[in-house]
Motif scaffolding. Structure first.
Motif, PDB file in Angstrom:
ATOM      1  N   GLU A   1      87.221  45.240 -27.732  1.00 45.16           N
ATOM      2  CA  GLU A   1      86.488  44.867 -28.940  1.00 45.16           C
ATOM      3  C   GLU A   1      87.408  44.220 -29.969  1.00 45.16           C
ATOM      4  O   GLU A   1      86.992  43.308 -30.699  1.00 45.16           O
ATOM      5  CB  GLU A   1      85.808  46.098 -29.532  1.00 45.16           C
ATOM      6  CG  GLU A   1      84.624  46.592 -28.710  1.00 45.16           C
ATOM      7  CD  GLU A   1      83.943  47.787 -29.350  1.00 45.16           C
ATOM      8  OE1 GLU A   1      82.764  47.649 -29.718  1.00 45.16           O
ATOM      9  OE2 GLU A   1      84.590  48.840 -29.494  1.00 45.16           O
TER      10      GLU A   1
ATOM     11  N   CYS B   1      87.906  40.582 -29.142  1.00 43.01           N
ATOM     12  CA  CYS B   1      86.660  39.846 -29.387  1.00 43.01           C
ATOM     13  C   CYS B   1      86.494  39.538 -30.875  1.00 43.01           C
ATOM     14  O   CYS B   1      86.064  38.438 -31.251  1.00 43.01           O
ATOM     15  CB  CYS B   1      85.463  40.644 -28.886  1.00 43.01           C
ATOM     16  SG  CYS B   1      85.296  40.761 -27.089  1.00 43.01           S
TER      17      CYS B   1
ATOM     18  N   PRO C   1      87.423  35.338 -31.370  1.00 43.60           N
ATOM     19  CA  PRO C   1      86.184  35.228 -30.587  1.00 43.60           C
ATOM     20  C   PRO C   1      86.121  34.010 -29.669  1.00 43.60           C
ATOM     21  O   PRO C   1      85.705  34.135 -28.512  1.00 43.60           O
ATOM     22  CB  PRO C   1      85.082  35.186 -31.659  1.00 43.60           C
ATOM     23  CG  PRO C   1      85.786  34.849 -32.940  1.00 43.60           C
ATOM     24  CD  PRO C   1      87.159  35.375 -32.823  1.00 43.60           C
TER      25      PRO C   1
ATOM     26  N   THR D   1      88.584  34.465 -26.780  1.00 39.40           N
ATOM     27  CA  THR D   1      88.160  35.536 -25.874  1.00 39.40           C
ATOM     28  C   THR D   1      86.990  35.081 -25.016  1.00 39.40           C
ATOM     29  O   THR D   1      86.939  35.355 -23.807  1.00 39.40           O
ATOM     30  CB  THR D   1      87.778  36.797 -26.668  1.00 39.40           C
ATOM     31  OG1 THR D   1      88.886  37.194 -27.483  1.00 39.40           O
ATOM     32  CG2 THR D   1      87.421  37.939 -25.737  1.00 39.40           C
TER      33      THR D   1
ATOM     34  N   ILE E   1      83.116  41.638 -22.335  1.00 37.54           N
ATOM     35  CA  ILE E   1      83.222  40.610 -23.383  1.00 37.54           C
ATOM     36  C   ILE E   1      81.844  40.101 -23.769  1.00 37.54           C
ATOM     37  O   ILE E   1      81.479  40.050 -24.958  1.00 37.54           O
ATOM     38  CB  ILE E   1      84.117  39.454 -22.906  1.00 37.54           C
ATOM     39  CG1 ILE E   1      85.584  39.909 -22.825  1.00 37.54           C
ATOM     40  CG2 ILE E   1      83.989  38.245 -23.835  1.00 37.54           C
ATOM     41  CD1 ILE E   1      86.504  38.911 -22.127  1.00 37.54           C
TER      42      ILE E   1
ATOM     43  N   HIS F   1      79.676  42.674 -25.556  1.00 37.82           N
ATOM     44  CA  HIS F   1      80.094  42.843 -26.952  1.00 37.82           C
ATOM     45  C   HIS F   1      79.509  41.740 -27.831  1.00 37.82           C
ATOM     46  O   HIS F   1      78.960  42.018 -28.908  1.00 37.82           O
ATOM     47  CB  HIS F   1      81.617  42.828 -27.056  1.00 37.82           C
ATOM     48  CG  HIS F   1      82.127  42.808 -28.466  1.00 37.82           C
ATOM     49  ND1 HIS F   1      82.332  43.958 -29.211  1.00 37.82           N
ATOM     50  CD2 HIS F   1      82.437  41.780 -29.293  1.00 37.82           C
ATOM     51  CE1 HIS F   1      82.751  43.637 -30.410  1.00 37.82           C
ATOM     52  NE2 HIS F   1      82.829  42.317 -30.489  1.00 37.82           N
ATOM     53  N   PHE F   2      79.619  40.492 -27.386  1.00 40.14           N
ATOM     54  CA  PHE F   2      79.141  39.383 -28.215  1.00 40.14           C
ATOM     55  C   PHE F   2      77.620  39.421 -28.386  1.00 40.14           C
ATOM     56  O   PHE F   2      77.098  39.105 -29.468  1.00 40.14           O
ATOM     57  CB  PHE F   2      79.583  38.043 -27.624  1.00 40.14           C
ATOM     58  CG  PHE F   2      81.024  37.711 -27.890  1.00 40.14           C
ATOM     59  CD1 PHE F   2      81.525  37.694 -29.182  1.00 40.14           C
ATOM     60  CD2 PHE F   2      81.882  37.425 -26.844  1.00 40.14           C
ATOM     61  CE1 PHE F   2      82.856  37.396 -29.430  1.00 40.14           C
ATOM     62  CE2 PHE F   2      83.216  37.120 -27.080  1.00 40.14           C
ATOM     63  CZ  PHE F   2      83.710  37.103 -28.374  1.00 40.14           C
TER      64      PHE F   2
END
Length: 375
Positions: free
Chosen positions: A110, A113, A117, A120, A142, A145-146
């Motif tokens: 995290e 990220c 961003p 990543t 990844i 998370h986004f």
């Protein structure tokens, strides 16, 4: 035996000793740990040919995963993979440290990220040509998370989702490479392993002392479908956790852009078209839309050909009246530039004319595109 992992660009520094032995694809030692790299040419050769055996990282305090220190996702890629492999091994062996390792791994992911961003997200596209199971798992984390951030999920739910993404395929690790390499119809035994893997992952987590209900439900449901055609329980509609659908979509997208023995990988344009169709019964419509917004037309890390016939790597998605920002790395004559040249694709001369598909990504330190200097 610990599997070999390719060396991530950004992981090596000229003038500093190798942190591990480097092997070729056949497992032969190329260079021993401690060897000092002296030139760019050596670095390029190691990126192209070298692999290493991840070393179990020394335990670190969780606070080190939650700090805001600057990070270089490319330089940290090897550590992320090594940490993930060690963490999943701890879960599988019911180690007392399994729970803290999982939380630490999720927070580590995290952090990159949030800190970087675009870079990543680029990892997912730059290294998706032929990833191993640990790389695929990292990509799931990844993307999950986004997507969670796109929905403004609270921090605890986001972390739980990332933990789910990192562990949902625990039971497939021993057979993943075999499945990906097979160009035959799956056997009954292979299909059974696949259909049972959510339950087996949940059993392993419980045995390791992980009892978070949302994590376990997310893993158990991540192959359910809104139309009832999924498994293991055939759930429908709102009976499926939104987090389970987010994880399922992350896995689906990675599968699209990843090569398999039985099919070629899709380019992002084709993958985006397929994402548009996935709201028809299989997912809540808002979830594919969220991923499409995150990716944009040209996600960071994809290779594109420009109107002037250069090939470049997308660095940033469009903002306002600017087009996507591309770093050109190959000249119109097909020669590698010694550096990179930033192009604004809003300008007609540098407009993107197509995605550039490749079986092997160019050998270079991609971290330089994002301005990292081995932080």
């Amino acid at each position: 035996m610990t599997s070999l992992v390719r060396i991530a660009p950004g992981a090596l520094v000229i003038g500093k000793p190798l942190p591990w032995d480097v092997y070729d694809v056949d497992g032969n030692v190329l260079l021993r740990q401690g060897y000092i790299i002296h030139s760019d040419a050596q670095v390029e050769q190691l990126y192209e040919r070298g692999q290493f055996k991840p070393i179990a990282p020394r335990p670190r305090k969780l606070e080190q995963h939650t700090d805001e220190r600057p990070c270089n996702p490319f330089a940290e890629y090897a550590e992320l993979l090594a940490t993930l492999e060690t963490t999943l091994s701890a879960v599988a062996s019911r180690a007392p440290s399994a729970k803290s390792r999982l939380l630490g791994s999720a927070r580590m992911l995290e952090r990159i990220c949030k800190q970087a961003p675009d870079a990543t997200l680029a990892l997912v596209h730059l290294y998706s040509v032929n990833p191993n199971i640990y790389e695929q798992t990292l990509f799931y984390g990844i993307l999950s998370h986004f997507i969670a951030r796109q929905f403004n999920l609270e921090h605890k739910r986001t972390t739980s989702l990332v933990v789910s993404a990192l562990t949902a395929n625990l039971a497939l690790i021993p057979v993943a490479d075999q499945l990906n390499a097979s160009n035959h119809v799956l056997t009954a035994e292979q299909r059974a392993v696949i259909r049972k893997h959510p339950e087996r992952a949940v059993e392993a987590l419980r045995a390791a002392g992980i009892s978070n209900t949302r994590i376990l439900q997310c893993i158990m449901q991540h192959h359910e479908k809104a139309d009832g055609s999924g498994y293991p329980a055939g759930l429908t509609g709102s009976d499926i956790l939104p987090e389970a659908e987010i994880l399922a979509l992350a896995e689906r997208y990675v599968a699209m852009i990843t090569k398999r023995a039985y099919r070629d990988r899709m380019d992002v344009a084709a993958a985006r078209k397929l994402l548009h169709t996935l709201s028809n019964g299989q997912f809540r419509p808002s979830i594919p839309r969220a991923l499409l917004e995150i990716l944009g037309d040209y996600p960071p890390g994809v290779l594109v050909r420009l109107a002037n016939d250069e090939i470049g790597v997308v660095k940033k998605r469009p903002e306002g009246h600017r087009g996507a920002v591309v770093s050109s790395i190959i000249s119109p004559r097909g020669q590698r530039y010694t550096g990179t040249f930033e192009r604004n694709t809003y300008e007609p001369e540098y407009a993107i004319i197509r995605f550039e598909d490749t079986e092997v990504m160019p050998s270079m330190d991609f971290s330089l595109i994002w301005g990292f200097r081995n932080l």
